[in-house]
Write a protein that holds these residues in place. Structure first.
Motif: not given
Lengths: 564, 63
Positions: A161, A165, A174-177, A182, A185, A189, A192, A263, A267, A270, A523-524, B17, B31, B37
């Motif tokens: 994490f 950052v 740039s933009g979304s990962v 993802f 990620v 999560i 954790v 994506r 979610l 998650i 890239h996305h 974009e 994002d 989390l």
């Protein structure tokens, strides 16, 4: 940050942070060592449950079963997942890894914990199996080893994490990962919550083992422990799906058919995937049907929806890419002309198919409260999770390793014919283990049982002869899978030690990835086409199998409780 | 290795974009990794662990 710490990969064009690369190597190597140890114990277990061989005495059987569970269900996969987290963050986001020293501390903490738990098991006083249900008591250093491993993993996830950052602050993307990041990620999560659950229950259990706590409530233990035990396998699901997208991109240049939908599927993981832990508690007394049914038949099904989205998206992405690559003729030419001789692609695609048909469908059966009763605590349960963790996750991790060796270790694969054969050998064995265990479970054979013939039992019980045949076939499948596992280790370890060094010039002349796929995976962006007739037919076959198998199980249930 | 058919025309890339565009709420959510989390820990903690342990805690103790 000094540029001396980075190199540019000649094939992907990605900047590779040296300390991150070293940590990826260390975690991946240790993971493979635990796969070897755990796999060996698994073979011993399978050869004992094959009644004609019945290899180990009872005490060693339970010792081997405990070591097998811990080594492959926790240590192999989580070490490898930490390597994936560092790859998906520092490498794919073109940035430095946060706090490499702390990442090394996490690595050594995990290693110390894993070794300590193994020593405790091998000393023979901790044959409590993977679940270590209280009031069975293991040696204190068994619990301590697991706690140290969990803390180390939590620190590694924090480094991941932190790296996200840093990448955002230093604007390395740039933009979304990217979608693969993802997926990582999502895995982090889930990790954790998983590790927190493990710590919450294992710390008091450790204190109980040294006499500082009077007792541990068995029901509470089971609820919280399964938040760790089952959820650790959900980290796998997210990580393996990320691997599918990465390998599909790197081998045929596949982009997701709809990145937004993919994506959204993550979610769903998650929010809902962790709740599926409840299926282990569907026959426990004292917990309401509302809790059981909500957590399984509602929440679990939403997570299954996520898996079905990925199950369509990955082959769909491959189909679109293959059609763009020139294999546009007919409905299945894209599939026939896929690079089946590339072990990375073959392993990935087999993982998608076997995970969906074996692990996925049967997971829904076990997550239905009524149906669960006919297979609960039978061999059906390990049959299911060998479909997910072995045929799905392990095969996916093996497939990406065939790219990690040339790209990260920068070594040419040796024994290439053996490498080409390996995913099929391992996939066939894993499929057999899963199918025959589930068949035996459907015939009522108990899991975690040393002697299904009840030789010395005061009350005898006769399983149908077919059950013994299924256990024999399971043993044979375990041998095939073991051969596939040994082939994998021979190829990978041999390549790392003796493979030809891939310097930049050699790598440019002999690329192992699809041209331009480094940018695709980092890239996305969508594939830009929904023309997937072949995938649509495959999905229809899947749904038909799903519906048929679901109703066959209701038929079984009606035979258990005849209605007149 | 089989010879490929004629390649299809490349579809236009969609990964560019327009930063001037307003970011959709769902994308903002996806994002925000630390919000995810929180969601990913809070949902199972409440619906699985706390609810489950509460049910066990309410089982009457046998006399």
């Amino acid at each position: 940050m000094s540029n001396l710490m980075f190199r540019t990969c000649p094939e992907t064009g990605l900047k590779v942070h040296g300390p991150a690369e070293a940590l990826i190597k260390a975690n991946a190597v240790v993971a493979v060592v635990f796969l070897l140890i755990g796999g060996l114990f698994g073979l011993l277990v399978a050869l004992t449950r094959w009644q004609a061989i019945h290899l180990l005495p009872a005490d060693l059987f339970y010792l081997a079963l405990t070591a097998h569970g811990a080594d492959v269900l926790v240590f192999w996969i989580i070490f490898f997942e930490v390597a994936l987290l560092y790859f998906a963050s520092a490498i794919l986001l073109n940035c430095r890894l946060a706090t490499p020293r702390i990442a090394w501390a996490a690595f050594f903490l995990m290693l110390a914990g894993a070794v300590m738990a193994n020593v405790a098991v091998l000393q023979g006083e901790s044959s409590v199996m993977f679940t270590s249900y209280v009031p069975m008591k293991a040696a204190p250093h068994f619990y301590l080893g697991l706690i140290l491993f969990a803390v180390g993993t939590l620190v590694a996830v924090a480094v991941f994490f932190g790296t996200l950052v840093i990448a955002k602050q230093e604007k390395t993307y740039s933009g979304s990962v990217p979608l693969v990041t993802f997926g990582a990620v999502t895995a982090a999560i889930i990790a954790v919550y998983t590790i927190a659950s493990g710590a919450i229950i294992l710390i008091p259990t450790f204190l109980w083992s040294v006499g500082l706590v009077g007792e541990i409530d068995t029901l509470t233990y089971r609820i919280v422990w399964w938040g760790f035990g089952h959820s650790s396998q959900q980290i796998n699901v997210a990580a393996q799906v990320a691997c599918w997208y990465a390998v599909a991109a790197l081998t045929v240049g596949a982009k997701p058919i709809s990145e937004k939908v993919s994506r959204f599927a993550f979610l769903l993981y998650i929010c809902f995937l962790l709740l599926a832990s409840a299926h282990h508690l569907l026959v426990d007394p004292g917990i309401s049907s509302e809790w059981k049914v909500f957590n399984t038949s509602y929440a679990l099904f939403l997570a299954v929806l996520g898996s079905m989205i990925h199950g369509m998206s990955v082959p769909g992405a491959i189909e679109v890419a293959q059609r763009k690559n020139g294999f546009a003729h007919g409905v299945f030419t894209w599939l026939r002309k896929a690079p089946w001789g590339n072990p990375a692609f073959a392993g990935m695609f087999l993982s998608v198919i076997l995970f969906g048909f074996l692990g996925g469908i049967t997971g829904v059966i076990m997550g239905t409260e009524q149906l669960n009763i006919i297979i609960h605590n039978t061999l059906y349960v390990p049959g299911h999770f060998h479909g997910t963790v072995v045929a799905g996750t392990t095969l996916a991790f093996m497939s990406i390793t065939y790219l990690v060796v040339p790209l990260i270790f920068r070594r040419e694969l040796i024994f290439k014919r053996l490498a080409q054969l390996q995913p099929y050998l391992f996939g066939l064995g894993a499929m057999g283990i899963s199918v025959f265990m589930m068949a035996a479970g459907t015939l009522g054979v108990s899991r975690r049982h040393w002697d299904m013939a009840f030789s010395d039992a005061p009350f005898s019980f006769d399983y149908p002869p077919a059950a013994f045949m299924m256990m024999g076939l399971n043993g044979m499948s375990a041998i095939v899978a073991s051969l596939g596992g040994v082939a994998f280790i021979v190829v990978i370890v041999g390549s790392i030690l003796f493979g030809k060094k891939r310097d930049d010039a050699f790598a440019k002349e002999n690329p192992v990835i699809f041209q331009g796929s480094g940018a695709t995976v980092a890239h996305h962006g969508d594939a830009g086409s929904l023309k997937i007739p072949g995938t649509t037919i495959l999905v229809a076959v899947f749904f038909l199998s799903f519906v048929l198998y679901y109703f066959v199980n209701w038929k079984y249930l009606s035979e258990v409780w005849p209605l007149s | 290795m089989a010879e490929p058919d004629q390649p299809e025309e490349q579809a236009p890339s969609t990964d560019t974009e327009d930063h001037a565009e307003k970011i959709p709420a769902m994308q903002s959510l996806l994002d925000n990794h630390f919000l995810l989390l929180f969601i990913g820990v809070a949902v199972p903690a409440v619906l699985y662990t706390i609810w489950g342990v509460m049910e066990v805690a309410h089982i009457p103790i046998a006399n």
